[in-house]
Design a protein around this motif. Sequence first.
Motif, PDB file in Angstrom:
ATOM      1  N   CYS A 106      39.298  12.971  28.075  1.00 30.14           N
ATOM      2  CA  CYS A 106      38.921  12.322  26.810  1.00 30.14           C
ATOM      3  C   CYS A 106      37.409  12.218  26.662  1.00 30.14           C
ATOM      4  O   CYS A 106      36.869  12.364  25.563  1.00 30.14           O
TER       5      CYS A 106
ATOM      6  N   ASN B 206      46.213   6.800  26.294  1.00 27.35           N
ATOM      7  CA  ASN B 206      46.729   5.563  25.694  1.00 27.35           C
ATOM      8  C   ASN B 206      48.110   5.223  26.242  1.00 27.35           C
ATOM      9  O   ASN B 206      48.401   4.058  26.503  1.00 27.35           O
ATOM     10  N   ASN B 207      48.948   6.236  26.418  1.00 25.00           N
ATOM     11  CA  ASN B 207      50.283   5.990  26.977  1.00 25.00           C
ATOM     12  C   ASN B 207      50.182   5.433  28.391  1.00 25.00           C
ATOM     13  O   ASN B 207      50.944   4.552  28.778  1.00 25.00           O
TER      14      ASN B 207
ATOM     15  N   MET C 279      43.344  14.766  20.336  1.00 21.25           N
ATOM     16  CA  MET C 279      44.353  13.713  20.235  1.00 21.25           C
ATOM     17  C   MET C 279      45.408  13.808  21.335  1.00 21.25           C
ATOM     18  O   MET C 279      45.992  12.802  21.732  1.00 21.25           O
ATOM     19  N   GLU C 280      45.652  15.002  21.850  1.00 21.74           N
ATOM     20  CA  GLU C 280      46.614  15.158  22.940  1.00 21.74           C
ATOM     21  C   GLU C 280      46.132  14.389  24.166  1.00 21.74           C
ATOM     22  O   GLU C 280      46.895  13.636  24.780  1.00 21.74           O
TER      23      GLU C 280
ATOM     24  N   CYS D 187      53.359  15.233  24.406  1.00 18.64           N
ATOM     25  CA  CYS D 187      51.953  15.667  24.336  1.00 18.64           C
ATOM     26  C   CYS D 187      51.790  17.018  25.001  1.00 18.64           C
ATOM     27  O   CYS D 187      51.115  17.903  24.490  1.00 18.64           O
TER      28      CYS D 187
ATOM     29  N   MET E  92      56.805  10.443  25.904  1.00 17.95           N
ATOM     30  CA  MET E  92      55.637  10.637  25.048  1.00 17.95           C
ATOM     31  C   MET E  92      54.623  11.559  25.708  1.00 17.95           C
ATOM     32  O   MET E  92      54.030  12.415  25.053  1.00 17.95           O
ATOM     33  N   CYS E  93      54.420  11.412  27.010  1.00 18.94           N
ATOM     34  CA  CYS E  93      53.496  12.300  27.715  1.00 18.94           C
ATOM     35  C   CYS E  93      54.012  13.741  27.700  1.00 18.94           C
ATOM     36  O   CYS E  93      53.254  14.677  27.508  1.00 18.94           O
TER      37      CYS E  93
ATOM     38  N   ARG F 121      43.852  11.987  24.234  1.00 18.35           N
ATOM     39  CA  ARG F 121      43.731  10.569  23.896  1.00 18.35           C
ATOM     40  C   ARG F 121      45.102   9.887  23.962  1.00 18.35           C
ATOM     41  O   ARG F 121      45.236   8.784  24.495  1.00 18.35           O
ATOM     42  N   GLN F 122      46.137  10.549  23.428  1.00 16.81           N
ATOM     43  CA  GLN F 122      47.474   9.952  23.439  1.00 16.81           C
ATOM     44  C   GLN F 122      47.989   9.794  24.866  1.00 16.81           C
ATOM     45  O   GLN F 122      48.608   8.789  25.202  1.00 16.81           O
TER      46      GLN F 122
END
Length: 198
Positions: free
Chosen positions: A140, A154-155, A147-148, A192, A188-189, A150-151
Amino acid sequence: MKDPYEVLGVSRTASESEIKAAYRNLAKKYHPDNYTDSPLADLAEEKMKEVNEAYDAIMQEKKNGGSAYGSAGGYGGSYNASSEYANVRVMIQQNRLDEAERILDGVTGDHSAEWYFLRGMCYYRRGWAQQAATHFQRACTMEPNNMEYRQALNNMTRQQGFGYGGYNTTGMNQQSQCGVCDICAGLMCMDCLCRGCC
């Protein structure tokens, strides 16, 4: 190998961004996840391999200022970082972490943001949350608008149940203690990771 420009559907004068855009569109179209349990799965896999090789050949040609073909008249077979990383993504999806890490360990020189992201995904899949978060953070920092990456970070920071600093024995050995948040964060990961192939 076919003419790599023809495979990607770009002209020989195409810019690097046009080549990358064409590659991403084809990767979305032929990605193996789109053909799970489909009779077209083998065909899509072959097409994806052809697209990867074409992209690699063009990028290698642009890097070297020479021909995209090897001395024997066919594709030389050497991979640049992007095609190696496409393979690494597939290996991670298939939980072939040792193979993925071998490829990542073999990358010399400065590591890219994608390298740190994928290394973080390997750590994540192994349950090493602190190392995963550190690598996602580095990715990041290097590419703050991705965004990949960053997500994924964040996860990790929202996820509960991982013991930072060591192996996640809760999720691995005591399944009754594995929470819904752990499962959702993992999905979610992986989402991504799948979208990153494009």
